[in-house]
Design an enzyme around this catalytic site. Sequence first.
Site, PDB file in Angstrom:
ATOM      1  N   LYS A 124       0.833  -1.194   0.000  1.00  0.00           N
ATOM      2  CA  LYS A 124       0.000   0.000   0.000  1.00  0.00           C
ATOM      3  C   LYS A 124       0.869   1.246   0.000  1.00  0.00           C
ATOM      4  CE  LYS A 124      -4.180  -1.657   2.306  1.00  0.00           C
ATOM      5  NZ  LYS A 124      -5.100  -1.411   3.409  1.00  0.00           N
ATOM      6  N   SER A 150     -10.961   5.253   7.216  1.00  0.00           N
ATOM      7  CA  SER A 150      -9.824   6.113   6.871  1.00  0.00           C
ATOM      8  C   SER A 150      -9.910   6.562   5.417  1.00  0.00           C
ATOM      9  CB  SER A 150      -8.504   5.365   7.108  1.00  0.00           C
ATOM     10  OG  SER A 150      -8.333   5.096   8.473  1.00  0.00           O
TER      11      SER A 150
END
Length: 190
Positions: free
Chosen positions: A40, A127
């Site tokens: 990520k 998030s």
Amino acid sequence: MFAIYPGSFDPITLGHLDVIERGCRLFDRVVVAVLRNPNKTPLFTVAERMEQIRRSTRHLTNLEVDSFAGLTVTYAEMRQATVLLRGLRVLSDFEMELQMAHTNKTLSARVETVFLATSNEYSFLSSSLVKEIAKFGGSIDHLVPSPVAPDIYRCYAKTHPVSVPNMESTPTLELPKTESLPEALHEQEA
């Protein structure tokens, strides 16, 4: 007995904080473990995320912040923890989390997963949603702990969109008058 609450926390939200505070009431100690995931591209570094969590949880005396890479269950065993704490927002979270809990059980019979349902007011919150709102210039003050909001605003300060004028108040442009199409074609033939 202590619990590990693992996640990316990029950034920590009020939903995460809700689970952390409730976990601290249930367990002698809670370790918030920030995952270093090479697959990520996070908004914040692991060190920044750890510091954001520390600033947001100063009021909790039985909390530790750490980071790890690899399997969560391996980290739990290394820390000699017997509980993984996980927050649930919606039904789809439960399906994925249950699969992970069963998988972790095949890797370590000692580690149990405890689920806490997120409080209703945070059931929509993630998030990713926070980053999306901030990216387009929206307010996130009501979604993240107050020490974290300025960090997020700084990340997106250069990407706030330019305001689009109200179409009702925009004057209509007048196009110049031209000859009708048949007359223009006859002039080209001549």
